[in-house]
Design an enzyme around this catalytic site. Structure first.
Site, PDB file in Angstrom:
ATOM      1  N   ASN B  99      42.932  44.616  32.182  1.00 57.74           N
ATOM      2  CA  ASN B  99      43.385  43.221  32.018  1.00 57.74           C
ATOM      3  C   ASN B  99      42.316  42.337  31.383  1.00 57.74           C
ATOM      4  OD1 ASN B  99      41.814  43.344  34.341  1.00 57.74           O
ATOM      5  ND2 ASN B  99      42.955  41.744  35.396  1.00 57.74           N
ATOM      6  N   ASP B 159      46.886  46.688  36.415  1.00 52.96           N
ATOM      7  CA  ASP B 159      46.280  45.973  37.543  1.00 52.96           C
ATOM      8  C   ASP B 159      46.131  44.477  37.290  1.00 52.96           C
ATOM      9  OD1 ASP B 159      44.924  45.924  40.160  1.00 52.96           O
ATOM     10  OD2 ASP B 159      43.266  45.181  38.937  1.00 52.96           O
ATOM     11  N   HIS B 239      43.939  49.282  45.752  1.00 50.17           N
ATOM     12  CA  HIS B 239      43.604  48.356  46.847  1.00 50.17           C
ATOM     13  C   HIS B 239      44.687  48.172  47.903  1.00 50.17           C
ATOM     14  CE1 HIS B 239      45.809  45.896  44.035  1.00 50.17           C
ATOM     15  NE2 HIS B 239      44.770  45.627  43.271  1.00 50.17           N
ATOM     16  N   ASP B 312      37.240  46.896  43.269  1.00 51.67           N
ATOM     17  CA  ASP B 312      37.994  45.782  42.682  1.00 51.67           C
ATOM     18  C   ASP B 312      37.043  44.624  42.344  1.00 51.67           C
ATOM     19  OD1 ASP B 312      40.020  44.258  41.654  1.00 51.67           O
ATOM     20  OD2 ASP B 312      41.026  43.875  43.566  1.00 51.67           O
ATOM     21  N   HIS B 316      34.091  36.052  38.645  1.00 53.88           N
ATOM     22  CA  HIS B 316      34.620  34.786  38.135  1.00 53.88           C
ATOM     23  C   HIS B 316      33.467  33.793  38.013  1.00 53.88           C
ATOM     24  CE1 HIS B 316      38.824  35.829  38.383  1.00 53.88           C
ATOM     25  NE2 HIS B 316      38.690  36.214  39.631  1.00 53.88           N
TER      26      HIS B 316
END
EC number: 3.5.2.3
Lengths: 337, 437
Positions: B99, B159, B239, B312, B316
């Site tokens: 992604n 994902d 997950h 995962d 950010h």
């Protein structure tokens, strides 16, 4: 008294009774020819509204002005927020302008909590409604209205709502009013029953200090106050219930249903009402419906909250009560000191 | 390439051994003191000696679920900063999720990520290809072309989004059989999670935050294991986060369905009670669940129902988390704290041995993702992809020291055990005494 008012759950019984008692004093101001106190003279309060709510904003604005505060209104529409500025930047701008209190309405649950606890600003924060979380001054004005009607205006001073049975009907799932009321009414000793179709009751409600029923007719005869919540028509499109008519038949309050309530029982609504949906005009316009009083009481409650949070330098509570009944945080007048 | 002698390390938590690295391979392992000793014929002459008393030597960790953000969001992470973070955390191989912007749904994009990984030199980067074009769930991406590209993609995932269309999911599962690929599903029924902000339950009811119900994950997992059974394919569940999901995977495995599952470190430790702080650092997808879920996940990882731990790792930038909850991005960084959290929740609790950790964090993820040369035994002749851990270390997590470009860790200030001191990628030290090389 606490520094911020974020959630009705943060109020102790004594805090809440103090606010209600203070609001009685504030209500007297409304009866005067000049409806103004000098209490917050020189203080600046910002009404920071990221979500449209003319009613709540005007109510706060009236309260602020009656306490002689300087008022700044900030609405997100057409502001820098719509240009991508964050809550943090907006808050810091206001802080830089020397704001003493921020009254915030925000579409996201938790935004006032974050504003109060993030260290972005020093001002007192008053939650005027956040997402589907809390609307504490609404719960306070509702409790104030109930105390006046069910206990008495003067007889109610110092009293809570012990033993009163309150039924809240409608969209509990999306309602900050319901959450705030359950918390505060429980603290004040009332027994709360929520009534809604199962689709409009949140998962996890079994941990709330209240009962839940799907059957309005069974609950009405045992209610001292029935609070109808607004049901947005778009909930129908999201399959929360089949049709508007079916909702009204099962959960709407009409004259026939109202007749099943005890004679002293009142009908409440936080407004704006959708007549014909959750409440019929017959009920809305009856003497038992307190909608207009709730609006007036809202100003008194918000005056009391602003006064207590900002520690105004003029005494507001002038009545005297026996010392044993006095709540822990009573604001003492000069004479009493 | 020079020689390195790791002296006295507990290989997979066992008895202390000496391990000699020569070039890019493990030349020998022997009882402590035997290398250079009489009769072995092995010489450590000229070797750099690493004293490893009390430390645990593991095969280099393999993360089947990492977000490196490049191309497109280089402000949060790049392949270089992400692989440096990986090396800091003891990883020698990471699988980079698709992604990105543009989405890794063509041979061109996956080859770019693969090449950037090679250039970084800190960690092998294996790109994951998108299942559908643009992650939109409508049309299969060119799965075969991505597999045949220089990147050799074998794992495919949308994902961040669920492949929710049952027919598309079925076709993807069938199609990748042609080249032994696997579809890694982000199990999230989209209609059931519209507006979801946190786990649906007691806390969400109180906070008035949109609920993400467990059944939204469980219903997709149930559907996908049945699809995998029907078409005879292999499916991997990303997950996994609820006790109910564990039950479904356990049932599927007992039935012989070819399913594997991963759990993140944060779902092994943190619960939705933390959301009461409205601190967006706890905002993650799938959301933090309840204590009961956490305990079920730990047990399932211990008994092998859940096959692996995957981070995962979701970097950010500060501004995407320094805001009100509703506006915050979902995700947490995880590469640099994963092993500490696993030690804390699984090893120190007695649920898993260090050999078990090697299995769940290296052998099995390498097998699922077909990461050649990774997840191998620590023995002579194997590639020298190794991680040395000091399990006695205790200290607070300080994100200021992270190699990741982002700092959105839920563990800031929290005391966690264990510290990766050394990482070797094919004999080359990428981390020495906790410092990146």
């Amino acid at each position: 008294m606490m520094r911020h008012l974020i959630s009705a759950a943060d109020l102790t019984r004594d805090d809440a009774v103090l606010i209600l008692d203070t609001a009685e004093e504030m209500a007297r101001v409304a009866d005067r020819p000049i409806k103004k106190l000098p209490t917050l003279r020189g203080r600046t309060v910002v009404n920071l509204f990221f979500e449209d709510s003319t009613r709540t904003r005007i109510s706060f604005e009236a309260a602020e002005k009656r306490l002689s505060a300087d008022v700044i209104n900030f609405t997100a529409k057409g502001s820098s927020v719509s240009k991508g500025e964050s809550l943090k930047d907006t808050a810091q701008t206001l802080e830089a302008m020397g704001v003493d209190a921020v009254v915030i309405r925000h579409g996201a649950s938790g935004a006032p909590y974050t504003l109060a606890n993030s260290g972005w600003i020093d001002a007192a924060v008053i939650n005027a409604g956040d997402g589907t979380h809390q609307h504490p001054t609404q719960a306070l004005l509702d409790a104030f209205t109930m105390r006046r009607r069910l206990v008495g205006r003067d007889a109610g001073l110092g009293q809570d709502l012990a033993g009163k049975r309150v039924t809240i009907v409608g969209d509990i799932l999306h309602s900050r009013v319901a959450r705030s009321n359950v918390d505060l009414l429980h603290t004040l000793g009332a027994d709360v029953t929520l009534v809604a179709p199962p689709t409009l009751v949140p998962v996890g409600v079994e941990h709330w200090p209240c009962e839940v029923s799907y059957d309005l007719d069974r609950v009405l005869p045992k209610s001292d106050a029935v609070m109808m919540l607004r049901v947005q028509r778009e909930r129908m499109n999201a399959a929360f219930f089949p049709t508007e008519r079916e909702y009204s038949r099962r959960y709407g309050l009409d004259g026939e249903r109202m007749a099943r309530m005890p004679e002293h029982a009142i009908v409440m609504h936080p407004g704006p009402m959708v007549r014909g949906m959750e409440i019929t005009a017959e009920v809305a316009d009856s003497d038992r419906c307190t909608v207009v009083e709730q609006v007036a009481n809202g100003v008194s409650i918000r005056m009391a909250v602003l006064y207590l949070l900002l520690g105004g330098n003029e005494p507001a509570v002038t009545h005297t009560r026996p010392a044993t009944e006095r709540p822990a945080h009573t604001v003492l007048s000069d004479e009493e000191k | 390439m020079s020689k390195i002698l790791i002296r006295g390390a507990q290989v997979l938590g066992g008895e202390p051994q000496d391990v000699l690295i020569d070039g890019d391979t493990i030349a020998a392992t022997a009882r402590q003191g035997e290398i250079d000793g009489s009769g072995t014929g092995l010489s450590a002459e000229g070797a750099t000696v690493v004293e490893a008393d009390g430390k645990v030597l593991l095969p280099g960790l393999v993360d089947l679920h990492t977000h490196l953000r490049e191309p497109g969001r280089e402000d949060s992470e790049t392949v270089l900063t992400g692989t440096r973070a990986a090396a800091s955390g003891g990883y020698t191989s990471v699988f980079a999720m698709a992604n990105t912007f543009p989405v890794a749904d063509t041979a061109g994009v996956v080859e770019q990520v693969y090449r950037l990984g090679k250039e970084s030199g800190y960690c092998d980067v294996q790109p994951i290809g998108a299942v559908t074009v643009g992650l939109e769930g409508k049309k299969l991406a060119e799965l075969g072309a991505m597999h045949e590209s220089a990147a050799g993609v074998t794992v495919f995932s949308d994902d961040g989004k669920c492949v929710d269309d049952a027919v598309i999911m079925r076709r993807a599962l069938e199609y990748v059989k042609a080249f032994g690929g696997v579809v890694a599903q982000h199990a999230q029924e989209p209609r059931l999670t519209e507006g979801a902000q946190m786990n649906e339950g007691v806390v969400s009811a109180e906070l008035g935050l949109g609920g993400w119900p467990a059944v939204a994950e469980e219903s997709i997992i149930a559907r996908d294991v049945l699809l995998a059974e029907h078409v005879g394919s292999r499916v991997h569940i990303c997950h996994l986060s609820t006790a109910g999901s564990v039950e479904i995977v356990r049932w599927a495995k007992s039935r012989g369905i070819d399913v594997t599952a991963e759990v993140t470190p944060h779902h092994l430790l943190l619960t939705d009670e933390l959301v009461r702080s409205y601190n967006p650092v706890y905002k993650v997808n799938p959301p933090l669940r309840t204590e009961r879920d956490v305990m079920a996940l730990r047990e399932a990882l211990a008994d092998g129902t859940i096959d692996i731990v995957a981070t995962d790792h979701a970097p950010h930038p500060h501004e995407d988390k320094d805001c009100e909850w509703g506006a915050a991005a979902m995700g947490m960084v995880g590469l640099e704290t994963a092993l500490s959290v696993v030690q804390h929740t699984m090893v120190d609790t007695g649920l898993l041995t260090w050999a078990g950790v090697a299995d769940r964090m290296s052998h099995t993820p390498a097998r699922i993702g077909q990461a050649d040369g990774h997840g191998r035994p620590v023995s002579a002749g194997e590639p020298a992809n190794l991680t040395l851990v000091d399990p006695a270390y205790r200290g607070p997590v300080d994100p200021a020291g992270f190699a990741s470009r982002s700092r959105n860790t839920p563990y800031e200030g929290r005391e966690l055990p264990g510290r990766v001191t050394h990482t070797w990628l094919r004999g080359r030290a990428t981390l020495v005494d906790g410092k990146l090389q």
